[in-house]
Write a protein that holds these residues in place. Sequence first.
Motif, PDB file in Angstrom:
ATOM      1  N   GLY A  86     -75.049-116.810 -35.032  1.00 33.17           N
ATOM      2  CA  GLY A  86     -73.908-116.398 -35.357  1.00 33.17           C
ATOM      3  C   GLY A  86     -73.756-114.938 -34.786  1.00 33.17           C
ATOM      4  N   ALA A  87     -75.146-114.248 -34.699  1.00 33.40           N
ATOM      5  CA  ALA A  87     -75.130-113.054 -34.415  1.00 33.40           C
ATOM      6  C   ALA A  87     -75.138-112.894 -32.664  1.00 33.40           C
ATOM      7  N   PHE A  88     -75.183-114.137 -32.226  1.00 33.29           N
ATOM      8  CA  PHE A  88     -75.056-113.958 -30.578  1.00 33.29           C
ATOM      9  C   PHE A  88     -73.808-114.400 -30.447  1.00 33.29           C
ATOM     10  N   PRO A  89     -72.557-113.481 -29.928  1.00 34.84           N
ATOM     11  CA  PRO A  89     -71.255-114.123 -29.716  1.00 34.84           C
ATOM     12  C   PRO A  89     -71.638-114.887 -28.152  1.00 34.84           C
ATOM     13  N   THR A  90     -70.505-115.988 -28.175  1.00 31.17           N
ATOM     14  CA  THR A  90     -70.586-116.822 -27.171  1.00 31.17           C
ATOM     15  C   THR A  90     -69.089-116.766 -26.626  1.00 31.17           C
ATOM     16  N   GLY A  91     -68.818-117.188 -25.384  1.00 27.19           N
ATOM     17  CA  GLY A  91     -67.409-117.869 -24.963  1.00 27.19           C
ATOM     18  C   GLY A  91     -66.932-118.969 -25.368  1.00 27.19           C
ATOM     19  N   VAL A  92     -65.778-119.348 -25.573  1.00 30.73           N
ATOM     20  CA  VAL A  92     -65.226-120.608 -26.057  1.00 30.73           C
ATOM     21  C   VAL A  92     -64.698-121.461 -25.050  1.00 30.73           C
ATOM     22  N   ALA A  93     -65.025-122.533 -24.788  1.00 34.64           N
ATOM     23  CA  ALA A  93     -64.631-123.559 -23.549  1.00 34.64           C
ATOM     24  C   ALA A  93     -64.140-124.941 -24.426  1.00 34.64           C
ATOM     25  N   VAL A  94     -63.176-125.514 -23.633  1.00 32.23           N
ATOM     26  CA  VAL A  94     -62.860-127.029 -24.067  1.00 32.23           C
ATOM     27  C   VAL A  94     -63.502-127.665 -22.722  1.00 32.23           C
ATOM     28  N   MET A  95     -64.239-128.782 -23.155  1.00 30.78           N
ATOM     29  CA  MET A  95     -64.415-129.705 -22.203  1.00 30.78           C
ATOM     30  C   MET A  95     -63.742-130.626 -21.954  1.00 30.78           C
ATOM     31  N   THR A  96     -63.235-131.152 -20.893  1.00 30.16           N
ATOM     32  CA  THR A  96     -62.296-132.171 -20.705  1.00 30.16           C
ATOM     33  C   THR A  96     -62.882-133.181 -19.769  1.00 30.16           C
ATOM     34  N   THR A  97     -62.309-134.585 -19.918  1.00 31.12           N
ATOM     35  CA  THR A  97     -62.797-135.520 -19.144  1.00 31.12           C
ATOM     36  C   THR A  97     -61.758-136.601 -19.250  1.00 31.12           C
ATOM     37  N   LEU A  98     -62.040-137.811 -18.731  1.00 34.21           N
ATOM     38  CA  LEU A  98     -61.255-139.131 -18.832  1.00 34.21           C
ATOM     39  C   LEU A  98     -62.152-140.052 -19.361  1.00 34.21           C
TER      40      LEU A  98
END
Length: 173
Positions: free
Chosen positions: A14-26
């Motif tokens: 948690g000391a390494f901040p990251t971006g946040v993404a939502v993966m989408t597919t069908l």
Amino acid sequence: MEHIDSLALRKALGAFPTGVAVMTTLDATGRACGLTVNSFSSVSLNPPLILWSQSLSSRSHPVFRDAERFVVNILSEHQIQISKQFSTASDDKFRNIEFRSGLGGVPIISSCAANLECVKVSAHPEGDHVVYIGRVIRQERSEQRPLVFGDGRYLVARPHQQDERGAVLALES
């Protein structure tokens, strides 16, 4: 080999901040599927490759395992609710989410900091996760600032203000 406490490891990571993404597919029936991740990274610019990982126990694992395409929706700082919605178990994660269809009909979430449409190149099971490699075939970037996650909470990314020599003066507001 020394035993690693998983909670202590989670705190250290948690000391390494990251971006946040939502993966989408069908899924195989054409139904939209998605999940929130922060395990996303660039692999190569030439060819344009990215990676992300998913828990083998995730309800959507079979869908992403079998999908040929996916979209990386890099969330912007105002999309915390979208992050939360896609990180909880639900049969209708796209409820009240504005999106459009990308290549192959895969959902692209609106108002993101960036969207990357990908074709899955490979999948590598490792430990309790699978690492997917995707080739970026189309991308877009908005002016939105990205949502950031670290130390178990949402953060905002702000640039440092610098003088003409590059010395940091203050955080921009």
